[in-house]
Design an enzyme around this catalytic site. Sequence first.
Site, PDB file in Angstrom:
ATOM      1  N   SER A  61       0.793  -1.232   0.000  1.00  0.00           N
ATOM      2  CA  SER A  61       0.000   0.000   0.000  1.00  0.00           C
ATOM      3  C   SER A  61       0.826   1.282   0.000  1.00  0.00           C
ATOM      4  O   SER A  61       0.272   2.364  -0.242  1.00  0.00           O
ATOM      5  CB  SER A  61      -0.947   0.018   1.207  1.00  0.00           C
ATOM      6  OG  SER A  61      -2.031  -0.849   0.997  1.00  0.00           O
ATOM      7  N   LYS A  64       0.517   3.398  -3.015  1.00  0.00           N
ATOM      8  CA  LYS A  64      -0.635   4.282  -3.228  1.00  0.00           C
ATOM      9  C   LYS A  64      -0.210   5.751  -3.257  1.00  0.00           C
ATOM     10  O   LYS A  64      -0.832   6.562  -3.947  1.00  0.00           O
ATOM     11  CB  LYS A  64      -1.676   4.046  -2.130  1.00  0.00           C
ATOM     12  CG  LYS A  64      -2.310   2.662  -2.187  1.00  0.00           C
ATOM     13  CD  LYS A  64      -3.127   2.362  -0.935  1.00  0.00           C
ATOM     14  CE  LYS A  64      -3.727   0.960  -0.988  1.00  0.00           C
ATOM     15  NZ  LYS A  64      -4.419   0.601   0.257  1.00  0.00           N
ATOM     16  N   TYR A 189      -2.880  -2.502 -10.555  1.00  0.00           N
ATOM     17  CA  TYR A 189      -2.905  -2.334  -9.101  1.00  0.00           C
ATOM     18  C   TYR A 189      -2.138  -3.460  -8.397  1.00  0.00           C
ATOM     19  O   TYR A 189      -1.314  -3.206  -7.511  1.00  0.00           O
ATOM     20  CB  TYR A 189      -4.348  -2.283  -8.612  1.00  0.00           C
ATOM     21  CG  TYR A 189      -4.462  -2.187  -7.112  1.00  0.00           C
ATOM     22  CD1 TYR A 189      -4.085  -1.031  -6.434  1.00  0.00           C
ATOM     23  CD2 TYR A 189      -4.945  -3.259  -6.362  1.00  0.00           C
ATOM     24  CE1 TYR A 189      -4.177  -0.946  -5.051  1.00  0.00           C
ATOM     25  CE2 TYR A 189      -5.047  -3.183  -4.989  1.00  0.00           C
ATOM     26  CZ  TYR A 189      -4.655  -2.021  -4.334  1.00  0.00           C
ATOM     27  OH  TYR A 189      -4.742  -1.947  -2.972  1.00  0.00           O
ATOM     28  N   TYR A 241      -3.715   3.519   7.865  1.00  0.00           N
ATOM     29  CA  TYR A 241      -5.026   2.871   7.892  1.00  0.00           C
ATOM     30  C   TYR A 241      -5.909   3.512   8.970  1.00  0.00           C
ATOM     31  O   TYR A 241      -5.871   4.717   9.184  1.00  0.00           O
ATOM     32  CB  TYR A 241      -4.878   1.360   8.085  1.00  0.00           C
ATOM     33  CG  TYR A 241      -4.021   0.697   7.032  1.00  0.00           C
ATOM     34  CD1 TYR A 241      -4.244   0.937   5.678  1.00  0.00           C
ATOM     35  CD2 TYR A 241      -2.983  -0.166   7.381  1.00  0.00           C
ATOM     36  CE1 TYR A 241      -3.462   0.323   4.698  1.00  0.00           C
ATOM     37  CE2 TYR A 241      -2.200  -0.778   6.414  1.00  0.00           C
ATOM     38  CZ  TYR A 241      -2.439  -0.527   5.077  1.00  0.00           C
ATOM     39  OH  TYR A 241      -1.674  -1.119   4.126  1.00  0.00           O
ATOM     40  N   VAL A 259       1.150  -3.787   4.029  1.00  0.00           N
ATOM     41  CA  VAL A 259       1.077  -5.064   4.730  1.00  0.00           C
ATOM     42  C   VAL A 259       2.278  -5.967   4.438  1.00  0.00           C
ATOM     43  O   VAL A 259       2.423  -7.017   5.061  1.00  0.00           O
ATOM     44  CB  VAL A 259      -0.241  -5.815   4.423  1.00  0.00           C
ATOM     45  CG1 VAL A 259      -1.432  -5.055   4.972  1.00  0.00           C
ATOM     46  CG2 VAL A 259      -0.379  -6.102   2.936  1.00  0.00           C
TER      47      VAL A 259
END
Length: 305
Positions: A61, A64, A189, A241, A259
């Site tokens: 992530s 992102k 992705y 998060y 993660v």
Amino acid sequence: MENKLNNIINKSRYITKEGEVATYIPSLGKANSTDLGICIADMEGNIYKSGNYNKKFTIQSISKTISLMLALMDNGKEVVFDKVGMEPTGDAFNSIIKLETIMPSRPLNPMINAGAIVVSSLLKGKDKDEKFSRLLNFMRKISGNDKLDIDEDVYLSEKSTGDRNRAMAYFMKDVGIIEGDIEDILEVYFKQCSIKVDCIDLAKIGLFLANKGIIPGTGEQIVSEHITRIVKTFMVTCGMYNGSGEFAIRVGIPAKSGVGGGIMAAVPHRMGIGTYGPSLDDKGNSIGGYKLLYELSRELNLSIF
């Protein structure tokens, strides 16, 4: 500085036993839960490192932040934020619930999976291969590492187990948030999440953000200061998060976790930090990396607040 980092690593390693490695993507479950590493890259060109700083892991992530920069450069903020919101969710990163319960039905921010899939769909390119190639080359440039590439095993593992992401993507296509072929968008992705990095790569990306989109050393402005400010703001409000608020209070540094065990942090005008520890807390953040950043922030007075 490296003595300080060695001490922080030794002081923090015990906490890795209090978390668990991610197993919902099977390939991630192979990581050594006691690994812990850190790297600092500062404005003066110094690189300080300790622990398992050179262990390779997938960016997950943290990517992102990078796809968001590229999508903003490709489309402008009006187009991007018409499709994805700017607010924290309070829900898990892979939650689907608010897509159907809020109106308009769009992801609340680009740091959750649904929002990041929308961002990936906005990348320019004639096909999925060109889109991913542009993203990978952009990441190579801002990290200063032209050897970055995907971990094929993790990519295939993500692709074969990514049904929740597919569900979100097809729902968003149904309500008009996403355009294009869903499987092609998800391939971009899944691949961006599967790029292999180490703590040095993350520290250099963090330094790039801390330096307002300028490559340190060359002075080349790759991304506008305004876009880097947007990205760092999302890192503060949504980057850890649904533990982002607590992290902002306790650590006070713009950061983004993944993660795979990485955390990338940017201390404005000062340094970039990369940490690695695959043992995760119940929110999906590296429990060891969190501890390292907490200790480092206290010792060096890094909080931006």
